[in-house]
Write an enzyme that holds these catalytic residues in place. Sequence first.
Site, PDB file in Angstrom:
ATOM      1  N   GLY A 240       0.819  -1.210   0.000  1.00  0.00           N
ATOM      2  CA  GLY A 240       0.000   0.000   0.000  1.00  0.00           C
ATOM      3  C   GLY A 240       0.844   1.248   0.000  1.00  0.00           C
ATOM      4  N   SER A 241       0.277   2.314   0.536  1.00  0.00           N
ATOM      5  CA  SER A 241       0.912   3.620   0.476  1.00  0.00           C
ATOM      6  C   SER A 241       2.031   3.752   1.495  1.00  0.00           C
ATOM      7  CB  SER A 241      -0.121   4.725   0.738  1.00  0.00           C
ATOM      8  OG  SER A 241      -0.555   4.678   2.101  1.00  0.00           O
ATOM      9  N   GLN A 243       2.543   6.388   3.433  1.00  0.00           N
ATOM     10  CA  GLN A 243       2.015   6.967   4.666  1.00  0.00           C
ATOM     11  C   GLN A 243       1.329   5.916   5.535  1.00  0.00           C
ATOM     12  OE1 GLN A 243      -0.876  10.090   4.045  1.00  0.00           O
ATOM     13  NE2 GLN A 243      -0.961  10.652   6.194  1.00  0.00           N
ATOM     14  N   GLY A 244       0.429   5.117   4.925  1.00  0.00           N
ATOM     15  CA  GLY A 244      -0.271   4.099   5.695  1.00  0.00           C
ATOM     16  C   GLY A 244       0.654   3.002   6.181  1.00  0.00           C
ATOM     17  N   GLY A 245       1.576   2.578   5.322  1.00  0.00           N
ATOM     18  CA  GLY A 245       2.506   1.537   5.701  1.00  0.00           C
ATOM     19  C   GLY A 245       3.446   1.963   6.800  1.00  0.00           C
ATOM     20  N   GLU A 264       5.426  -3.287   1.391  1.00  0.00           N
ATOM     21  CA  GLU A 264       5.846  -2.857   0.053  1.00  0.00           C
ATOM     22  C   GLU A 264       5.097  -1.564  -0.213  1.00  0.00           C
ATOM     23  OE1 GLU A 264       5.316  -1.757  -3.400  1.00  0.00           O
ATOM     24  OE2 GLU A 264       4.258  -3.612  -3.793  1.00  0.00           O
ATOM     25  N   CYS A 301       2.867  -1.028  -8.925  1.00  0.00           N
ATOM     26  CA  CYS A 301       3.939  -0.531  -8.068  1.00  0.00           C
ATOM     27  C   CYS A 301       5.270  -0.493  -8.801  1.00  0.00           C
ATOM     28  CB  CYS A 301       4.053  -1.364  -6.800  1.00  0.00           C
ATOM     29  SG  CYS A 301       3.972  -3.138  -7.085  1.00  0.00           S
ATOM     30  N   GLU A 390       6.452   9.273  -5.960  1.00  0.00           N
ATOM     31  CA  GLU A 390       5.571   8.505  -6.826  1.00  0.00           C
ATOM     32  C   GLU A 390       4.254   9.235  -7.075  1.00  0.00           C
ATOM     33  OE1 GLU A 390       3.760   3.965  -7.006  1.00  0.00           O
ATOM     34  OE2 GLU A 390       3.998   4.941  -5.064  1.00  0.00           O
TER      35      GLU A 390
END
Length: 506
Positions: A240-241, A243-245, A264, A301, A390
Amino acid sequence: MSGFTPHGKHLVGGEWVAGEATFQSSPAHGPAHDFAVGTPDLVARACAAAAGAFDAYAATTREERARFLEAIADEIDARAEAITEIGTQESGLPEGRLQGERGRTTGQLRLFAEHIRKGDYLDRRLDAALPDRAPAPRPELRMIQMPIGPVAVFGASNFPLAFSTAGGDTAAALAAGCPVVVKGHSAHPGTGEIVAEAILAAIEKTGMPKGVFSLIQGGNRKVGEALVTDPRIKAVGFTGSLQGGRALFDLCAQRPEPIPFFGELGSVNPMFVLPQAAAARGEEIGKGWAGSLTMGAGQFCTNPGIAVVMDGPEADRIIAAARAALEQVAPQTMLTDGIAQAYRQGVDRMAKSNAVKPVLTTDSAERNASPNLYETTADAFLGEDDLAEEVFGPLGLVVRASSPEDMERIARGFPGQLTATLHTDPEDADLARRLLPILAQKAGRVLANGFPTGVEVADAMVHGGPYPASTNFGATSVGTLSIRRFLRPVSFQNLPPYLLSGDLAG
């Protein structure tokens, strides 16, 4: 099997469980459906079921687990028509893409079945006892890789099948002997539900413990936080993102018992087009880049968002070829309204930068995305960090380098990447040799004369890289090597023969 209508429930320890609150799916086309909202209490129930199943599941033989993985693949194939139908509705992806992704998903499961049958992943080692060694005898030592415990997996937005409910993380964990709790992605809950039905059918068919798999649908941030902080969870797989990761990674590190977080998190996947390759086949490279950049609306990705070229007429030809190809690409439906909005924001950020020059600009409305192309200089690129961030979608940036030294500076300036690519001809050998070790330090996969979109599921694949591409540079989320994330080495000293059995005796 077609005309599938979701029942909208969670799967917890072999039982379908409703919830008090519901959310409605937001399909690209077709009917919306209601799904139960995940809660921390449901997460706790699922984790308890996984922990309760761990001892029995970890004790299964490799053959038993291999048959279980193959049964899951068979049950997914048996639901092929229904999966394609609801998957295309929820994601907006074409039928061919969903069918191919289903094949990749079942292929991963069958590959792991074959992999664990061979037993090489156990990395068994034996140091025989040396009782007469001076000055001190050596004991007998046996080492083997063993499953770590229940694993949490977060479904990915951009892969409803291959990186979600029964995707690579789930397949690797189940192959290792670890029960799995999946937090389904709210972008494709119906697809997640039907795949969970397939897994449950395989559990019943092979007699596996019911708690070996659970699916929790939807829910807010607190559901994800409850999952990674539950003391029964021993590792996390996430796609995922950034920020969230990163937020979940920090929670894993702050637990009383910290656990590994295998995230990832994305990448711009730079391509370096060396001078002789540009001169010999620049138009071909530009056209190929456009195709890779826009595949699946750029929602991969490994999307190659940045091309570094040597300034001059060859760069002009590459840019012209890329622009001409991109102009032919029709608007594509993005996976979610949120992803489409984020893409527009990325385009706006690029358009407002004084460091870039527009080559092709388009308008993207609602859930659709059209390609955009920009160019800049090496100095300007290195002077603005956000140009290397990205943009998830079909946006490309060309960086014009004025010298080989510029290319080296640019390569060294990139943060960690999933991939990096060299387009090179034999006459480029000297510069390629200078760049190759730099790119190998930056990326988990280095390509020559190709495009990185698409990740082969194989023994030698690495899908990961230095941070921020992933949170663990020593791991991969694709290929058989990914099983190592969910194993730990244990050494046994001087075990008597009556305690040696199964894989430990081998």
